[in-house]
Enzyme design. Structure first.
Site, PDB file in Angstrom:
ATOM      1  N   HIS A 273      42.577  42.890  45.237  1.00  0.00           N
ATOM      2  CA  HIS A 273      42.575  43.779  46.408  1.00  0.00           C
ATOM      3  C   HIS A 273      43.425  44.991  46.044  1.00  0.00           C
ATOM      4  O   HIS A 273      44.623  44.858  45.832  1.00  0.00           O
ATOM      5  CB  HIS A 273      43.143  43.048  47.627  1.00  0.00           C
ATOM      6  CG  HIS A 273      42.314  41.874  48.054  1.00  0.00           C
ATOM      7  ND1 HIS A 273      41.266  41.988  48.939  1.00  0.00           N
ATOM      8  CD2 HIS A 273      42.364  40.565  47.696  1.00  0.00           C
ATOM      9  CE1 HIS A 273      40.706  40.787  49.123  1.00  0.00           C
ATOM     10  NE2 HIS A 273      41.356  39.911  48.381  1.00  0.00           N
ATOM     11  N   LEU A 274      42.787  46.144  45.956  1.00  0.00           N
ATOM     12  CA  LEU A 274      43.527  47.337  45.515  1.00  0.00           C
ATOM     13  C   LEU A 274      44.020  48.199  46.675  1.00  0.00           C
ATOM     14  O   LEU A 274      44.800  49.125  46.469  1.00  0.00           O
ATOM     15  CB  LEU A 274      42.689  48.165  44.533  1.00  0.00           C
ATOM     16  CG  LEU A 274      42.459  47.501  43.164  1.00  0.00           C
ATOM     17  CD1 LEU A 274      41.650  48.400  42.248  1.00  0.00           C
ATOM     18  CD2 LEU A 274      43.778  47.117  42.502  1.00  0.00           C
TER      19      LEU A 274
ATOM     20  N   HIS B 259      33.622  34.113  50.148  1.00  0.00           N
ATOM     21  CA  HIS B 259      34.879  33.560  50.657  1.00  0.00           C
ATOM     22  C   HIS B 259      34.470  32.513  51.677  1.00  0.00           C
ATOM     23  O   HIS B 259      34.034  32.855  52.770  1.00  0.00           O
ATOM     24  CB  HIS B 259      35.703  34.693  51.284  1.00  0.00           C
ATOM     25  CG  HIS B 259      36.952  34.240  51.983  1.00  0.00           C
ATOM     26  ND1 HIS B 259      38.206  34.688  51.631  1.00  0.00           N
ATOM     27  CD2 HIS B 259      37.131  33.401  53.025  1.00  0.00           C
ATOM     28  CE1 HIS B 259      39.112  34.134  52.435  1.00  0.00           C
ATOM     29  NE2 HIS B 259      38.481  33.344  53.293  1.00  0.00           N
TER      30      HIS B 259
ATOM     31  N   ASP C  33      34.865  39.344  51.238  1.00  0.00           N
ATOM     32  CA  ASP C  33      36.073  38.546  51.002  1.00  0.00           C
ATOM     33  C   ASP C  33      37.197  38.871  51.975  1.00  0.00           C
ATOM     34  O   ASP C  33      37.451  40.024  52.291  1.00  0.00           O
ATOM     35  CB  ASP C  33      36.601  38.727  49.584  1.00  0.00           C
ATOM     36  CG  ASP C  33      37.843  37.876  49.372  1.00  0.00           C
ATOM     37  OD1 ASP C  33      37.708  36.654  49.344  1.00  0.00           O
ATOM     38  OD2 ASP C  33      38.945  38.446  49.295  1.00  0.00           O
TER      39      ASP C  33
ATOM     40  N   HIS D  32      37.934  31.659  45.051  1.00  0.00           N
ATOM     41  CA  HIS D  32      39.143  30.837  45.223  1.00  0.00           C
ATOM     42  C   HIS D  32      38.954  29.436  45.796  1.00  0.00           C
ATOM     43  O   HIS D  32      39.370  29.143  46.906  1.00  0.00           O
ATOM     44  CB  HIS D  32      40.200  31.583  46.029  1.00  0.00           C
ATOM     45  CG  HIS D  32      39.690  32.374  47.208  1.00  0.00           C
ATOM     46  ND1 HIS D  32      38.896  31.835  48.182  1.00  0.00           N
ATOM     47  CD2 HIS D  32      39.861  33.677  47.545  1.00  0.00           C
ATOM     48  CE1 HIS D  32      38.607  32.758  49.081  1.00  0.00           C
ATOM     49  NE2 HIS D  32      39.169  33.888  48.713  1.00  0.00           N
TER      50      HIS D  32
ATOM     51  N   ASP E 120      43.011  36.880  42.948  1.00  0.00           N
ATOM     52  CA  ASP E 120      43.090  37.205  44.386  1.00  0.00           C
ATOM     53  C   ASP E 120      44.355  38.032  44.646  1.00  0.00           C
ATOM     54  O   ASP E 120      45.018  37.863  45.669  1.00  0.00           O
ATOM     55  CB  ASP E 120      43.052  35.955  45.267  1.00  0.00           C
ATOM     56  CG  ASP E 120      42.732  36.282  46.731  1.00  0.00           C
ATOM     57  OD1 ASP E 120      42.472  37.467  47.052  1.00  0.00           O
ATOM     58  OD2 ASP E 120      42.752  35.359  47.555  1.00  0.00           O
TER      59      ASP E 120
ATOM     60  N   HIS F 134      38.678  39.224  41.022  1.00  0.00           N
ATOM     61  CA  HIS F 134      39.042  39.223  42.439  1.00  0.00           C
ATOM     62  C   HIS F 134      40.413  39.858  42.662  1.00  0.00           C
ATOM     63  O   HIS F 134      41.441  39.189  42.549  1.00  0.00           O
ATOM     64  CB  HIS F 134      39.050  37.753  42.917  1.00  0.00           C
ATOM     65  CG  HIS F 134      39.161  37.574  44.391  1.00  0.00           C
ATOM     66  ND1 HIS F 134      38.542  36.544  45.054  1.00  0.00           N
ATOM     67  CD2 HIS F 134      39.821  38.275  45.349  1.00  0.00           C
ATOM     68  CE1 HIS F 134      38.807  36.615  46.349  1.00  0.00           C
ATOM     69  NE2 HIS F 134      39.586  37.660  46.548  1.00  0.00           N
TER      70      HIS F 134
END
Ligand code: DOR
Ligand code: ZN
Length: 445
Positions: free
Chosen positions: A68-69, A184, A157, A237, A327, A66
Site C-alpha cells: 500500500h503506497l 482479499h 484489497d 494474505h 501487505d 502486495h
C-alpha cells in the site's frame, strides 16, 4: 527510473539462486543494456563495471505482490517514492501497489498518475487497479481502460467483493485482458467490528474477535467461482489453517488458484497483541515498555493462533502457498498511538520481509532456492511477468544480492519508509539485502 542507457556489468563469484532452472551454485552474470546477456560458471570481461559477489547470494529481484503506497491521498503515511526507496532497501526490485488510495485507483487517470510518479522511483511500481468503482462492490471498473493504462492486476484489497455476481464478471473480464484478481477474502458479516483473532486473546482482553471462518468462507466462495469459470484467481494474505486446506484441496483438483502469506502471519501469533510472548528474540534495550497491547500487531487479517502460524508455514514450505508478500501498510505514529479498537489495521513490511524469510531459511523451513522462488519467480508468474523472476538470457537484469551472514537488528528509526509501524522492532535477523539491482542499475547498496 532513469532511462539512461547503462553500460555492461559483470556480476562475479556470487552464489546464484535461480528457482526456475534450479541452479544453485557459483556463476558469473554479464548484463548489457539492462538485460541479462550471459550466465556461466566463469566469464571474463571486458565490462564497464565488475562487482565481486564472493560470499554473497544473488537471486532474481524480489517482487512484492502486495503493498500500500498511499499516494494519491495519504502522502503523510507514504508516497510512491518513499515506498519505492523502502522497497529498494529491503531488496525488492518490483512492487505491486494496491488501489485503496484517495481517489481509489479505479480509473485510468489514477493508474497513469501512479506510473508517472513511479518514473522517478528506484524500483518498478506495478499499479493494481480496483475491481469495483470506489471499491464499493457495486459497479465494475473499466478493466480494458485500466489495462491499457498499465494496470497489472485487479483488487479491492482492504475489502472483499461481497456480490458474487460482480466477482464472477470481474474474473471473466480480467481474464479477457490476461489479468488476475487478487482477492482479499473476508466475510463482512462475520468480520463485523472485530479487531483481533477470535480466540483466547480476544476473550482474555475483551476485544471483539474476527473468526477464522470469516476468511475461510470467503476463500471457499472465491475458489468455487474460479473453479466454476475455469479461471485463475489469487488469494491475498492467507492466515488460517482452514484457508491453507481449502487452497491445498483446490490445487489438487486442478483449480488455478495461487496464494500469498505475509511475514507477520509466518512469525507472530495472537499473543503478540498483548506483548505476551514474542516468537522473536528481543534484543536488550529494544523491548517495548511493558503494556497491555501493541497496536503494531493490528492488521487485517489479524494475527491468528499458534496452530495457524504453523499451518501457513507448512503450506509455504509445501508449495500450497506460492509467495510471500508483505501487505506493507504504512500508518502514521499518532494514528497507531490510540486504543487497540481505534487503531487502523496494517503494518509496514518492505524493510523486514527479506530478513524474516532468511530466518525461515536459517530455521530450515525453506531452502535458499525455495526462498528465491517465493520472493521472485512465483510472484512474477502470478503477475504474468515473463521477463522477471528468472535468470536467463534476455530477461530483465533485476537482482537481489544478499549477505546471508550479515546479522542485524530491526530499528524502525532507520526505515526509509515514511512510517514505522512494525511489530518486529528489536528483532535480530540473520541476513539482508546488500545490493538491489533494477534493469542493470544498482539502486541500493
Ligand atoms: O492490515 C491491512 N491494512 N489490511 C488490509 O487489507 C488493508 C491495509 C491498509 O490499507 O492499511
Ligand atoms: Zn488485504
Amino acid at each position: 527510473m532513469s532511462k539512461k542507457m547503462e553500460g555492461s556489468l559483470l556480476l562475479r563469484n556470487g552464489r546464484l539462486l535461480d528457482p526456475e532452472s534450479g541452479r544453485d551454485g557459483r556463476f558469473d552474470i554479464l548484463v548489457e543494456e539492462g538485460r541479462i546477456c550471459r550466465v556461466a560458471p566463469r566469464l571474463e570481461g571486458p565490462a564497464d563495471r565488475v562487482i565481486d559477489l564472493s560470499g554473497l547470494w544473488i537471486m532474481p529481484g524480489a517482487i512484492d505482490l502486495h503493498v500500500h503506497l498511499r499516494e494519491p491521498g495519504f502522502e503523510y503515511k507514504e508516497t510512491i517514492l518513499t515506498g519505492a526507496r523502502a522497497a529498494a532497501a529491503g531488496g525488492f526490485t518490483s512492487i505491486a501497489c494496491m488501489a485503496n488510495t484517495s481517489p481509489v485507483n479505479d480509473n485510468a487517470a489514477v493508474t497513469r498518475f501512479i506510473l508517472e510518479q513511479a518514473a522517478a522511483a528506484p524500483v518498478k511500481v506495478l499499479p493494481i487497479a480496483a475491481i469495483s468503482r470506489e471499491m464499493r462492490g457495486e459497479t465494475l471498473v473499466e478493466m480494458g481502460d485500466l489495462v491499457a493504462a498499465g494496470a497489472a492486476a485487479f483488487s479491492d484489497d482492504g475489502r472483499t467483493v461481497p456480490n458474487s455476481k460482480l466477482l464472477r464478471h470481474a474474473m471473466e473480464y480480467a481474464a479477457l485482458f490476461d489479468r488476475r484478481l487478487f482477492c482479499h477474502c473476508q466475510d463482512n458479516a462475520l468480520f463485523a467490528d472485530g479487531v483481533v483473532h477470535e480466540g483466547l486473546l480476544a476473550a482474555a482482553h475483551g476485544l471483539a474477535g474476527i473468526p477464522s471462518l470469516a476468511e475461510e468462507i470467503d476463500i471457499a466462495r472465491t475458489i468455487m467461482l474460479a473453479e466454476y469459470l475455469g479461471l485463475p484467481v489469487h488469494i491475498c494474505h492467507l492466515s488460517t489453517r482452514g484457508g491453507v486446506e481449502l487452497v491445498r484441496a483446490a490445487k489438487e483438483r486442478g483449480v488455478a488458484v495461487t496464494a500469498e502469506v505475509t511475514p507477520h502471519h509466518l512469525f507472530l501469533d495472537e499473543r503478540a497483541v498483548a506483548d505476551l510472548d514474542y516468537a522473536g528474540e528481543i534484543v536488550e534495550g529494544f523491548r517495548p515498555e511493558p503494556r497491555r497491547y501493541n497496536t503494531n500487531t493490528k492488521m487485517s487479517p489479524p494475527l491468528r493462533s499458534a496452530e495457524d502460524v504453523e499451518a501457513v508455514r507448512q503450506g509455504l514450505a509445501a508449495g500450497v502457498i506460492d509467495a510471500v508478500a508483505t501487505d506493507h501498510a504504512p500508518h502514521e505514529a499518532t494514528e497507531k498511538a490510540v486504543e487497540y479498537d481505534l487503531a487502523p489495521f496494517g503494518v509496514v513490511g518492505l524493510e523486514t520481509a527479506l530478513g524474516l524469510v532468511l530466518r525461515l531459511v536459517a530455521e530450515g523451513l525453506l531452502s535458499p532456492l525455495r526462498m528465491a522462488g517465493v520472493l521472485s519467480l512465483e510472484p512474477a508468474r502470478i503477475l504474468g511477468l515473463a521477463d522477471r523472476g528468472r535468470v536467463v538470457e534476455g530477461a530483465a537484469a533485476d537482482f537481489t544480492v544478499i549477505d546471508p551472514e550479515r546479522e542485524w537488528v530491526v530499528d524502525p528509526e532507520s526505515f526509509r519508509s515514511r512510517s514505522r509501524n512494525t511489530p518486529f522492532a528489536g528483532w535480530r535477523l540473520p541476513g539482508r539485502a546488500v545490493k538491489t539491482i533494477v534493469d542493470g542499475r544498482v539502486v541500493f547498496e
